[in-house]
Scaffold this active site. Structure first.
Site, PDB file in Angstrom:
ATOM      1  CB  CYS A  79      38.531 -17.581 112.094  1.00  0.00           C
ATOM      2  SG  CYS A  79      37.615 -16.257 111.799  1.00  0.00           S
TER       3      CYS A  79
ATOM      4  CG  ASP B  76      45.426 -11.773 114.840  1.00  0.00           C
ATOM      5  OD1 ASP B  76      45.390 -13.041 114.100  1.00  0.00           O
ATOM      6  OD2 ASP B  76      44.960 -11.586 115.895  1.00  0.00           O
TER       7      ASP B  76
ATOM      8  NE  ARG C 164      41.394 -20.780 118.474  1.00  0.00           N
ATOM      9  CZ  ARG C 164      41.565 -22.128 118.612  1.00  0.00           C
ATOM     10  NH1 ARG C 164      40.608 -23.138 118.335  1.00  0.00           N
ATOM     11  NH2 ARG C 164      42.825 -22.687 119.395  1.00  0.00           N
TER      12      ARG C 164
ATOM     13  NE  ARG D 248      42.977 -20.383 115.608  1.00  0.00           N
ATOM     14  CZ  ARG D 248      42.378 -19.429 115.893  1.00  0.00           C
ATOM     15  NH1 ARG D 248      41.086 -19.449 115.274  1.00  0.00           N
ATOM     16  NH2 ARG D 248      42.492 -18.444 116.834  1.00  0.00           N
ATOM     17  N   PRO D 249      44.788 -26.544 117.964  1.00  0.00           N
ATOM     18  CG  PRO D 249      46.901 -27.446 118.388  1.00  0.00           C
ATOM     19  CD  PRO D 249      46.249 -26.527 117.330  1.00  0.00           C
ATOM     20  CB  ILE D 250      42.521 -25.982 123.172  1.00  0.00           C
ATOM     21  CG1 ILE D 250      41.676 -27.061 123.230  1.00  0.00           C
ATOM     22  CG2 ILE D 250      42.041 -25.140 122.254  1.00  0.00           C
ATOM     23  CD1 ILE D 250      40.210 -27.019 124.057  1.00  0.00           C
ATOM     24  CG  ASP D 251      48.467 -29.154 122.827  1.00  0.00           C
ATOM     25  OD1 ASP D 251      48.078 -28.203 121.867  1.00  0.00           O
ATOM     26  OD2 ASP D 251      49.446 -29.120 123.297  1.00  0.00           O
ATOM     27  CD  GLN D 252      51.061 -26.587 125.463  1.00  0.00           C
ATOM     28  OE1 GLN D 252      51.792 -26.472 126.425  1.00  0.00           O
ATOM     29  NE2 GLN D 252      51.265 -27.831 124.808  1.00  0.00           N
TER      30      GLN D 252
ATOM     31  CE  LYS E 184      38.222 -11.195 116.686  1.00  0.00           C
ATOM     32  NZ  LYS E 184      38.579 -12.263 117.018  1.00  0.00           N
ATOM     33  CG  ASN E 185      41.469 -11.311 119.677  1.00  0.00           C
ATOM     34  OD1 ASN E 185      40.336 -11.647 119.160  1.00  0.00           O
ATOM     35  ND2 ASN E 185      42.405 -11.417 118.561  1.00  0.00           N
TER      36      ASN E 185
ATOM     37  NE  ARG F 158      34.050 -15.057 114.115  1.00  0.00           N
ATOM     38  CZ  ARG F 158      33.764 -16.316 114.314  1.00  0.00           C
ATOM     39  NH1 ARG F 158      33.592 -16.791 113.022  1.00  0.00           N
ATOM     40  NH2 ARG F 158      33.751 -16.838 115.525  1.00  0.00           N
TER      41      ARG F 158
HETATM   42  N1  EPU Z   1      48.685 -23.776 119.981  1.00  0.00           N
HETATM   43  C1  EPU Z   1      48.978 -24.802 120.328  1.00  0.00           C
HETATM   44  N2  EPU Z   1      48.276 -25.395 121.491  1.00  0.00           N
HETATM   45  C2  EPU Z   1      47.356 -24.721 122.205  1.00  0.00           C
HETATM   46  C3  EPU Z   1      47.127 -23.400 121.672  1.00  0.00           C
HETATM   47  C4  EPU Z   1      47.785 -22.923 120.689  1.00  0.00           C
HETATM   48  O1  EPU Z   1      49.599 -25.745 119.540  1.00  0.00           O
HETATM   49  O2  EPU Z   1      46.934 -25.266 123.257  1.00  0.00           O
HETATM   50  C5  EPU Z   1      49.301 -23.057 118.728  1.00  0.00           C
HETATM   51  C6  EPU Z   1      48.272 -22.604 117.706  1.00  0.00           C
HETATM   52  O3  EPU Z   1      47.841 -23.542 116.899  1.00  0.00           O
HETATM   53  C7  EPU Z   1      49.014 -21.481 117.127  1.00  0.00           C
HETATM   54  C8  EPU Z   1      49.817 -20.850 118.276  1.00  0.00           C
HETATM   55  O4  EPU Z   1      50.027 -21.951 119.164  1.00  0.00           O
HETATM   56  O5  EPU Z   1      49.868 -21.897 116.165  1.00  0.00           O
HETATM   57  C9  EPU Z   1      49.399 -19.656 118.966  1.00  0.00           C
HETATM   58  O6  EPU Z   1      48.149 -19.781 119.321  1.00  0.00           O
HETATM   59  P1  EPU Z   1      47.243 -18.870 120.331  1.00  0.00           P
HETATM   60  O7  EPU Z   1      46.750 -20.048 121.306  1.00  0.00           O
HETATM   61  O8  EPU Z   1      48.340 -17.984 120.729  1.00  0.00           O
HETATM   62  O9  EPU Z   1      45.981 -18.455 119.679  1.00  0.00           O
HETATM   63  P2  EPU Z   1      44.458 -18.199 120.160  1.00  0.00           P
HETATM   64  O10 EPU Z   1      44.736 -17.653 121.700  1.00  0.00           O
HETATM   65  O11 EPU Z   1      43.753 -19.190 119.946  1.00  0.00           O
HETATM   66  C10 EPU Z   1      44.479 -15.608 119.928  1.00  0.00           C
HETATM   67  C11 EPU Z   1      43.522 -14.874 118.885  1.00  0.00           C
HETATM   68  C12 EPU Z   1      43.952 -15.019 117.539  1.00  0.00           C
HETATM   69  C13 EPU Z   1      45.320 -14.605 117.257  1.00  0.00           C
HETATM   70  C14 EPU Z   1      46.145 -15.472 118.215  1.00  0.00           C
HETATM   71  C15 EPU Z   1      47.656 -15.218 118.116  1.00  0.00           C
HETATM   72  C16 EPU Z   1      41.584 -14.839 120.260  1.00  0.00           C
HETATM   73  C17 EPU Z   1      40.297 -15.147 120.515  1.00  0.00           C
HETATM   74  N3  EPU Z   1      42.168 -15.022 119.127  1.00  0.00           N
HETATM   75  O12 EPU Z   1      44.337 -16.898 119.282  1.00  0.00           O
HETATM   76  O13 EPU Z   1      42.994 -13.922 116.888  1.00  0.00           O
HETATM   77  O14 EPU Z   1      45.666 -14.785 116.092  1.00  0.00           O
HETATM   78  O15 EPU Z   1      45.892 -15.185 119.378  1.00  0.00           O
HETATM   79  O16 EPU Z   1      47.911 -13.733 118.315  1.00  0.00           O
HETATM   80  O17 EPU Z   1      42.151 -14.071 121.244  1.00  0.00           O
HETATM   81  C18 EPU Z   1      42.122 -13.246 115.061  1.00  0.00           C
HETATM   82  O18 EPU Z   1      41.779 -11.986 115.727  1.00  0.00           O
HETATM   83  O19 EPU Z   1      41.528 -13.018 113.597  1.00  0.00           O
HETATM   84  C19 EPU Z   1      42.605 -14.132 115.656  1.00  0.00           C
HETATM   85  C20 EPU Z   1      42.457 -15.411 114.936  1.00  0.00           C
END
Ligand code: EPU
Length: 417
Positions: free
Chosen positions: A116, A304, A92, A121-125, A22-23, A396
């Site tokens: 979810c 996960d 997301r 879950r910020p996207i600042d990075q 999925k991811n 999902r």
């Molecule tokens: N984070 C920040 N700033 C950012 C991005 C992330 O502080 O700009 C923090 C997050 O809050 C979190 C950590 O960094 O504490 C890791 O987040 P990451 O960005 O790696 O997560 P993501 O890309 O949003 C993906 C998967 C998630 C999975 C995570 C970690 C997708 C769509 N989602 O999320 O999958 O938990 O990586 O492996 O690829 C799931 O499948 O159930 C799921 C939530």
């Protein structure tokens, strides 16, 4: 309201086929729009998130043909139109449209993502990365407007190891002028999968799967055919379910290397595991040792799988400590497991789980993996029927769940009230 009903207490036995990740899928689909010509994806999972992404691409003017596990995306007539609301809010991973549209058109307006929401879950990075590439970003009524006259390669150090930010920057940087390096990049297999697709489309990306990724921008990308890697989280969920029900299951179409952290932890508990080239056999045992689990970024134990693992840890003889170092508060499944008789105490980032016998209850999935943990808990219950609402979250990430579990001998069905 739709419910998932489980009359548990039966050991799972047989073989289950794992579908594409999925991811990966929900990053590869938007990646395809960087191409000028058609991209074909094979081994696509039949998930609601994939269906939503298909609609998003169609809204942007792409032609999409989806049949069984194959999708053909022709983005040649794509336009960069603003997408502040609607489907972007359901998902997301709609944030990948930011990087993909920025790379292709130098502009994107995308509503802040949904999905979810087990914690903020910020996207600042992601934003830091786009800005480093030369984009200007403004917030317009809950949507981000991202624009760059010209994307230029840059050196970007991620403050947080982020899967989404690493992929989003790769998407935009593959069409930037010059070289981008991402330091402290995430190393998840899904990142390698996206880099593999982009390289087949003509991008020049090196180092995906390590903490330094180098992307040399190119002027144009073209169509190709790509097969999606197996879903390691779906595979892990079935492995855990096999162990929790004291079953004997072959989990097929997996990359055993991706499962190493889970395999090692299951073995430490006393589960018997046999690895083949593309499958893993899990043989459950009558008794398990309590273990401590730390969810970390890859190649550590996957966050996960943290919630599914909590259900298995209720089946041990002692007290286990399960900590999540990726998300600080991903424990919404715990109160639901406690309704089923689990003895769990959450302290900060950790859950202290004491072995106990679970009983049937009416419970609610509040996010995808919380749902998976309730399914596993329900499968272990000896008497009575567990009723799980919030099925839409489970859909999902787990395609053909009822069919797969039924084929393994479980008594599971959907019911509409
Ligand atoms: N984070 C920040 N700033 C950012 C991005 C992330 O502080 O700009 C923090 C997050 O809050 C979190 C950590 O960094 O504490 C890791 O987040 P990451 O960005 O790696 O997560 P993501 O890309 O949003 C993906 C998967 C998630 C999975 C995570 C970690 C997708 C769509 N989602 O999320 O999958 O938990 O990586 O492996 O690829 C799931 O499948 O159930 C799921 C939530």
């Amino acid at each position: 309201m739709e419910k998932l009903m489980i009359a548990g207490g039966r050991p799972l036995r047989g073989t289950v086929q794992i579908s594409g990740a999925k991811n990966s899928a929900i990053a590869l689909i938007p990646a395809a729009i960087l191409s000028e010509t058609a991209v074909t994806l094979d081994n696509l999972p039949a998930l609601s998130d994939v269906a939503i992404y298909t609609e998003l691409l169609q809204e942007l003017g792409a032609s999409v043909e989806w049949s069984k596990d194959q999708m053909m995306i022709d983005p040649s007539r794509l336009l960069s139109r603003p997408m502040p609301n609607g489907n972007v809010k359901k998902l997301r991973a709609s944030y990948y449209l930011m990087g993909a549209l920025l790379g292709r058109f130098g502009e994107a307006t995308i509503g802040l993502p949904g999905g979810c929401n087990f914690e903020p879950r910020p996207i600042d990075q992601h934003i830091k990365g786009f800005e480093a590439l030369g984009a200007r970003i403004s917030n317009e009524n809950g949507a981000l407007h991202i624009q760059a006259k010209e994307l230029r390669g840059a050196k970007i150090y991620l403050d947080v190891v982020s899967v989404g930010a690493t992929i989003n920057i790769m998407l935009a940087a593959s069409r930037a002028k010059g070289v981008t390096t991402i330091e402290n990049a995430a190393k998840e297999p899904e990142i390698i999968d996206v880099a593999t697709l982009l390289n087949s489309m003509g991008a020049k990306i090196k180092g995906a799967g390590t903490e330094t990724i180098r992307i040399e921008g190119v002027d144009a990308l073209h169509g190709c055919r790509h097969s999606i890697i197996p879903d390691r989280i779906q595979a892990g969920t079935y492995m855990i379910a096999a162990a929790a029900t004291r079953g004997d299951v072959i989990v097929d179409n997996v990359i055993p290397k991706h499962m190493e952290a889970l395999t090692a932890k299951l073995q430490e508990m006393g589960v018997h595991i046999y690895e083949m080239d593309e499958s893993i056999r899990v043989v459950g045992q009558p008794e398990y040792e309590a273990v401590d689990v730390k969810a970390l970024v890859y190649p550590g134990f996957a966050t996960d799988l943290q919630s599914p693992m909590s259900s298995l840890l209720t089946q041990t003889r002692g007290v286990s400590i399960l900590s999540d170092y990726v998300y600080s508060n991903r424990f919404k499944h715990v109160p639901e497991l406690m309704r089923m008789g689990a003895k769990i105490k959450v302290e900060g980032r950790s859950a202290v789980i004491e072995g106990s016998q679970l009983s049937a209850a009416k419970v609610k999935a509040t996010d995808l993996r919380a749902g998976a943990s309730l399914v596993i808990a329900g499968l272990t219950v000896e008497d009575g029927v567990t009723e799980i609402t919030g099925v839409e979250y489970i859909d999902r990430g787990y395609d053909h769940l009822v069919t797969n579990l039924s084929n393994l001998g479980a008594e599971v069905w959907r019911q509409n009230d």
